[in-house]
Write a protein that holds these residues in place. Structure first.
Motif, PDB file in Angstrom:
ATOM      1  N   ASP A  88      -8.927   2.644   0.436  1.00  0.00           N
ATOM      2  CA  ASP A  88      -8.265   1.963   1.632  1.00  0.00           C
ATOM      3  C   ASP A  88      -7.807   0.668   0.920  1.00  0.00           C
ATOM      4  O   ASP A  88      -8.661  -0.136   0.724  1.00  0.00           O
ATOM      5  CB  ASP A  88      -9.411   1.637   2.622  1.00  0.00           C
ATOM      6  CG  ASP A  88      -8.529   0.938   3.818  1.00  0.00           C
ATOM      7  OD1 ASP A  88      -7.360  -0.017   3.750  1.00  0.00           O
ATOM      8  OD2 ASP A  88      -9.222   0.819   4.751  1.00  0.00           O
ATOM      9  N   ILE A  89      -6.572   0.457   1.028  1.00  0.00           N
ATOM     10  CA  ILE A  89      -6.079  -0.776   0.197  1.00  0.00           C
ATOM     11  C   ILE A  89      -6.405  -2.181   0.832  1.00  0.00           C
ATOM     12  O   ILE A  89      -6.459  -3.191   0.085  1.00  0.00           O
ATOM     13  CB  ILE A  89      -4.406  -0.404   0.069  1.00  0.00           C
ATOM     14  CG1 ILE A  89      -3.723  -1.631  -0.905  1.00  0.00           C
ATOM     15  CG2 ILE A  89      -3.850  -1.031   1.363  1.00  0.00           C
ATOM     16  CD1 ILE A  89      -2.382  -1.141  -1.367  1.00  0.00           C
TER      17      ILE A  89
ATOM     18  N   VAL B 238      -0.363   2.152   6.189  1.00  0.00           N
ATOM     19  CA  VAL B 238      -0.829   0.918   5.533  1.00  0.00           C
ATOM     20  C   VAL B 238      -0.505  -0.283   6.532  1.00  0.00           C
ATOM     21  O   VAL B 238      -1.340  -1.332   6.351  1.00  0.00           O
ATOM     22  CB  VAL B 238       0.070   0.858   4.175  1.00  0.00           C
ATOM     23  CG1 VAL B 238      -0.401  -0.223   3.396  1.00  0.00           C
ATOM     24  CG2 VAL B 238      -0.433   2.119   3.414  1.00  0.00           C
TER      25      VAL B 238
ATOM     26  N   ALA C 112       1.138   4.156  -2.194  1.00  0.00           N
ATOM     27  CA  ALA C 112       2.114   5.264  -2.302  1.00  0.00           C
ATOM     28  C   ALA C 112       3.279   5.041  -1.342  1.00  0.00           C
ATOM     29  O   ALA C 112       3.315   5.822  -0.552  1.00  0.00           O
ATOM     30  CB  ALA C 112       1.535   6.693  -2.417  1.00  0.00           C
TER      31      ALA C 112
ATOM     32  N   SER D 260       6.374   4.936   0.946  1.00  0.00           N
ATOM     33  CA  SER D 260       7.384   5.924   1.550  1.00  0.00           C
ATOM     34  C   SER D 260       6.630   7.561   1.604  1.00  0.00           C
ATOM     35  O   SER D 260       7.387   8.005   2.152  1.00  0.00           O
ATOM     36  CB  SER D 260       8.712   6.121   0.857  1.00  0.00           C
ATOM     37  OG  SER D 260       9.293   4.898   1.304  1.00  0.00           O
ATOM     38  N   THR D 261       5.304   7.504   1.223  1.00  0.00           N
ATOM     39  CA  THR D 261       4.780   8.904   1.316  1.00  0.00           C
ATOM     40  C   THR D 261       4.005   9.273   2.654  1.00  0.00           C
ATOM     41  O   THR D 261       3.541  10.706   2.621  1.00  0.00           O
ATOM     42  CB  THR D 261       4.064   9.041   0.154  1.00  0.00           C
ATOM     43  OG1 THR D 261       2.745   8.235   0.240  1.00  0.00           O
ATOM     44  CG2 THR D 261       4.524   8.873  -1.108  1.00  0.00           C
ATOM     45  N   GLY D 262       4.245   8.331   3.530  1.00  0.00           N
ATOM     46  CA  GLY D 262       3.548   8.718   4.668  1.00  0.00           C
ATOM     47  C   GLY D 262       4.441   9.109   5.711  1.00  0.00           C
ATOM     48  O   GLY D 262       5.158   9.938   5.761  1.00  0.00           O
ATOM     49  N   VAL D 263       4.588   8.197   7.002  1.00  0.00           N
ATOM     50  CA  VAL D 263       5.464   8.649   7.870  1.00  0.00           C
ATOM     51  C   VAL D 263       6.918   8.611   7.349  1.00  0.00           C
ATOM     52  O   VAL D 263       7.939   9.287   8.047  1.00  0.00           O
ATOM     53  CB  VAL D 263       5.409   6.919   8.594  1.00  0.00           C
ATOM     54  CG1 VAL D 263       6.537   7.233  10.045  1.00  0.00           C
ATOM     55  CG2 VAL D 263       4.044   7.039   9.524  1.00  0.00           C
ATOM     56  N   TYR D 264       7.279   7.859   6.325  1.00  0.00           N
ATOM     57  CA  TYR D 264       8.495   8.054   5.700  1.00  0.00           C
ATOM     58  C   TYR D 264       8.705   9.514   5.092  1.00  0.00           C
ATOM     59  O   TYR D 264      10.126   9.551   4.605  1.00  0.00           O
ATOM     60  CB  TYR D 264       9.048   6.678   4.992  1.00  0.00           C
ATOM     61  CG  TYR D 264       9.383   5.416   5.811  1.00  0.00           C
ATOM     62  CD1 TYR D 264       9.073   5.651   7.086  1.00  0.00           C
ATOM     63  CD2 TYR D 264       9.665   4.251   5.229  1.00  0.00           C
ATOM     64  CE1 TYR D 264       9.669   4.284   7.797  1.00  0.00           C
ATOM     65  CE2 TYR D 264      10.133   3.179   5.951  1.00  0.00           C
ATOM     66  CZ  TYR D 264      10.092   3.338   7.252  1.00  0.00           C
ATOM     67  OH  TYR D 264      10.260   2.129   8.001  1.00  0.00           O
TER      68      TYR D 264
HETATM   69  P1  ADP Z   1       5.627   4.676   4.755  1.00  0.00           P
HETATM   70  O1  ADP Z   1       6.179   4.293   6.016  1.00  0.00           O
HETATM   71  O2  ADP Z   1       6.205   3.821   3.507  1.00  0.00           O
HETATM   72  O3  ADP Z   1       5.782   6.314   4.404  1.00  0.00           O
HETATM   73  P2  ADP Z   1       2.586   4.881   5.556  1.00  0.00           P
HETATM   74  O4  ADP Z   1       1.870   3.727   5.669  1.00  0.00           O
HETATM   75  O5  ADP Z   1       2.835   5.650   6.345  1.00  0.00           O
HETATM   76  O6  ADP Z   1       3.944   4.284   4.695  1.00  0.00           O
HETATM   77  O7  ADP Z   1       2.189   5.744   4.195  1.00  0.00           O
HETATM   78  C1  ADP Z   1       2.244   5.371   2.860  1.00  0.00           C
HETATM   79  C2  ADP Z   1       1.200   5.941   1.928  1.00  0.00           C
HETATM   80  O8  ADP Z   1      -0.010   5.266   2.212  1.00  0.00           O
HETATM   81  C3  ADP Z   1       0.691   7.431   2.497  1.00  0.00           C
HETATM   82  O9  ADP Z   1       0.448   8.299   1.462  1.00  0.00           O
HETATM   83  C4  ADP Z   1      -0.615   7.193   3.370  1.00  0.00           C
HETATM   84  O10 ADP Z   1      -1.573   8.338   3.557  1.00  0.00           O
HETATM   85  C5  ADP Z   1      -1.263   5.996   2.593  1.00  0.00           C
HETATM   86  N1  ADP Z   1      -1.870   4.914   3.483  1.00  0.00           N
HETATM   87  C6  ADP Z   1      -2.149   5.091   4.883  1.00  0.00           C
HETATM   88  N2  ADP Z   1      -3.268   4.171   5.145  1.00  0.00           N
HETATM   89  C7  ADP Z   1      -3.649   3.482   3.898  1.00  0.00           C
HETATM   90  C8  ADP Z   1      -4.706   2.457   3.539  1.00  0.00           C
HETATM   91  N3  ADP Z   1      -5.291   1.807   4.497  1.00  0.00           N
HETATM   92  N4  ADP Z   1      -4.883   2.309   2.179  1.00  0.00           N
HETATM   93  C9  ADP Z   1      -4.130   3.020   1.509  1.00  0.00           C
HETATM   94  N5  ADP Z   1      -3.372   3.917   1.686  1.00  0.00           N
HETATM   95  C10 ADP Z   1      -2.965   4.349   2.913  1.00  0.00           C
END
Ligand code: ADP
Length: 170
Positions: free
Chosen positions: A10-11, A33, A120, A122-126
């Motif tokens: 977790d970042i 994030v 990472a 953009s690799t989540g919701v985006y």
């Molecule tokens: P975006 O909208 O840019 O896609 P997100 O936050 O939805 O951003 O996701 C970006 C990446 O971060 C994804 O791979 C997600 O699984 C990861 N992520 C989500 N929460 C955390 C966290 N607390 N620490 C590190 N990585 C996270």
């Protein structure tokens, strides 16, 4: 040469000079994030984001750009907020994703940060495919001219970690 390290976790727990937030253009918080950083970092970060919006980014922070605030209660000195592109099948937005990493490092240099933790972007919701997101992240950091000594990619799950590991040490 900037060293690249990979961490599974977790970042918001990273002890680094700067932690990068995958923000949205409003700078007013979101899920993933972004939500985690504001929850754990406390209200000081949102307050700083609101001030930045009022002073510079009334229309929002453009995609591919980066801006720094306090890290509030996080074990870091600064949060660097960057806005990743939403993945598109029709349009190649890789240059914007690369810009997020490059601009974040430029802001880190301005701050004097020596260790920077990235999620990472953009690799989540985006919706950006993880393998391609990892490729762009690693290539861009390797090509960047920066005084940052260590870039730490903090990956949230094994799949993300594996994708980055494949790019760092194929
Ligand atoms: P975006 O909208 O840019 O896609 P997100 O936050 O939805 O951003 O996701 C970006 C990446 O971060 C994804 O791979 C997600 O699984 C990861 N992520 C989500 N929460 C955390 C966290 N607390 N620490 C590190 N990585 C996270």
């Amino acid at each position: 040469m900037t060293r690249i390290a990979l961490v599974l976790g977790d970042i918001t727990g990273e002890e680094a000079d700067a932690v990068v937030n995958a923000a949205n253009s409003s700078l007013l918080g979101g899920g993933g994030v972004d939500g985690a950083i504001h929850r754990r970092g406390g209200p000081e970060i949102l307050q700083a984001c609101r001030a930045l919006r009022a002073s510079h980014y009334g229309k929002g922070l453009p995609t591919g750009r980066a801006v720094a605030t306090t890290a509030g209660l996080l074990p870091a000195r600064w949060v660097i907020h960057t806005v990743g592109p939403v993945w598109s099948r029709e349009e190649d937005r890789s240059a914007l994703l690369a810009s997020c990493y490059r601009e974040s490092l430029r802001v880190a240099d301005e701050l004097g940060a020596r260790t920077v933790a990235f999620p990472a972007i953009s690799t989540g919701v985006y919706g950006w495919p993880m393998d391609d997101g990892a490729r762009i992240a690693v290539e861009t950091v390797r090509a960047a001219s920066t005084a940052v000594e260590e870039v730490r990619f903090v990956l949230f799950d094994e799949a993300a970690y594996g994708a980055f590991a494949e790019r760092v040490d194929p």
